[in-house]
Design an enzyme around this catalytic site. Structure first.
Site, PDB file in Angstrom:
ATOM      1  N   HIS A  68      -0.707  -4.192  -3.761  1.00  0.00           N
ATOM      2  CA  HIS A  68      -0.420  -5.161  -3.313  1.00  0.00           C
ATOM      3  C   HIS A  68      -1.198  -6.579  -1.722  1.00  0.00           C
ATOM      4  O   HIS A  68      -2.628  -5.625  -2.517  1.00  0.00           O
ATOM      5  CB  HIS A  68       0.613  -4.356  -1.905  1.00  0.00           C
ATOM      6  CG  HIS A  68       1.437  -3.073  -2.036  1.00  0.00           C
ATOM      7  ND1 HIS A  68       2.504  -2.987  -0.708  1.00  0.00           N
ATOM      8  CD2 HIS A  68       2.384  -3.494  -3.230  1.00  0.00           C
ATOM      9  CE1 HIS A  68       3.675  -3.146  -0.988  1.00  0.00           C
ATOM     10  NE2 HIS A  68       4.196  -2.841  -2.716  1.00  0.00           N
ATOM     11  N   GLU A  70      -2.573  -6.531   1.026  1.00  0.00           N
ATOM     12  CA  GLU A  70      -3.434  -6.160   2.104  1.00  0.00           C
ATOM     13  C   GLU A  70      -4.213  -5.207   1.503  1.00  0.00           C
ATOM     14  O   GLU A  70      -5.258  -4.452   2.008  1.00  0.00           O
ATOM     15  CB  GLU A  70      -2.616  -4.888   2.803  1.00  0.00           C
ATOM     16  CG  GLU A  70      -1.866  -6.021   3.531  1.00  0.00           C
ATOM     17  CD  GLU A  70       0.007  -6.345   2.761  1.00  0.00           C
ATOM     18  OE1 GLU A  70       1.105  -6.221   3.770  1.00  0.00           O
ATOM     19  OE2 GLU A  70       0.302  -6.143   1.665  1.00  0.00           O
ATOM     20  N   CYS A  98       3.733  -2.727   4.662  1.00  0.00           N
ATOM     21  CA  CYS A  98       5.271  -1.187   4.223  1.00  0.00           C
ATOM     22  C   CYS A  98       4.276  -0.911   5.357  1.00  0.00           C
ATOM     23  O   CYS A  98       2.445  -0.869   5.063  1.00  0.00           O
ATOM     24  CB  CYS A  98       4.571  -1.507   2.913  1.00  0.00           C
ATOM     25  SG  CYS A  98       3.544  -0.937   1.831  1.00  0.00           S
ATOM     26  N   CYS A 101       0.221   0.033   2.692  1.00  0.00           N
ATOM     27  CA  CYS A 101      -0.519  -0.692   3.467  1.00  0.00           C
ATOM     28  C   CYS A 101      -0.860  -0.643   5.352  1.00  0.00           C
ATOM     29  O   CYS A 101      -2.029  -1.012   5.809  1.00  0.00           O
ATOM     30  CB  CYS A 101      -0.131  -2.301   3.886  1.00  0.00           C
ATOM     31  SG  CYS A 101       0.451  -2.838   1.678  1.00  0.00           S
TER      32      CYS A 101
END
Length: 187
Positions: A68, A70, A98, A101
């Protein structure tokens, strides 16, 4: 074939380095994600007024569910600083982080989080829950949502509308081919 992105990058003035400035850079990363057929989420990490990390989702292209924006930006920032503690840094991300993260943000001791689009179902810095404010956690951080929310919502909505249309077309073509094959078999 890479999908054409109907959105254009924005180049903000560096004279006003506020939340919109840094979020615009995260938005530009989201455009890069779209161009690679990734979910268009982008992130940047700022330290003392400078962007020290920038990333976009790469889960599909790397077959890595943890890739992801992040997580990738956190790794870049820690490498840049030579320290895993990012307590003097701020993350700017186009969609609320999420659970995975958000947990990484707690572990990395992020100073502050700004996000564009809230996620009431899976967001974990204020949406579904707030991991940055757990009462028993040894690290807490402030989060600010809604930064360039409309812009960030538009790119995600357009991407998923495009995906749904492509899937509907693919399904219709498969049904058509199946019907033609059945008709040919009957003759």
């Amino acid at each position: 074939m890479q999908p054409l992105c109907p959105f254009e990058k924005i180049f903000p003035s560096a004279l006003k380095r506020d939340a919109d400035y840094f979020m615009t850079h995260a938005y530009n990363e989201a455009i890069e994600a779209w161009k690679k057929d990734e979910v268009p989420i982008g992130a940047v990490i700022e330290h003392k007024g400078q962007i020290i990390a920038s990333a976009h989702n790469q889960s599909r292209s790397t077959n890595d569910p943890t890739a992801h924006a992040e997580i990738l930006a956190i790794s870049q920032a820690a490498s840049f600083l030579g320290d895993w503690r990012l307590n003097e840094c701020a993350l700017y991300v186009t969609k609320e982080p999420c659970p995975m993260c958000s947990g990484a943000l707690v572990i990395s001791r992020i100073g502050k989080v700004y996000y564009g689009l809230p996620d009431p179902k899976m967001g974990c810095v204020g949406g579904a829950t707030d991991l940055g404010a757990l009462p028993e956690s040894n690290h807490k951080f402030e989060s600010v949502g809604g930064v360039l929310e409309t812009l960030n919502h538009e790119i995600l909505k357009a991407f998923f509308d495009m995906k749904r249309q492509a899937n509907a077309t693919k399904k219709a073509n498969a049904l058509k081919e199946n019907a033609q094959s059945t008709n040919n078999d009957e003759e």
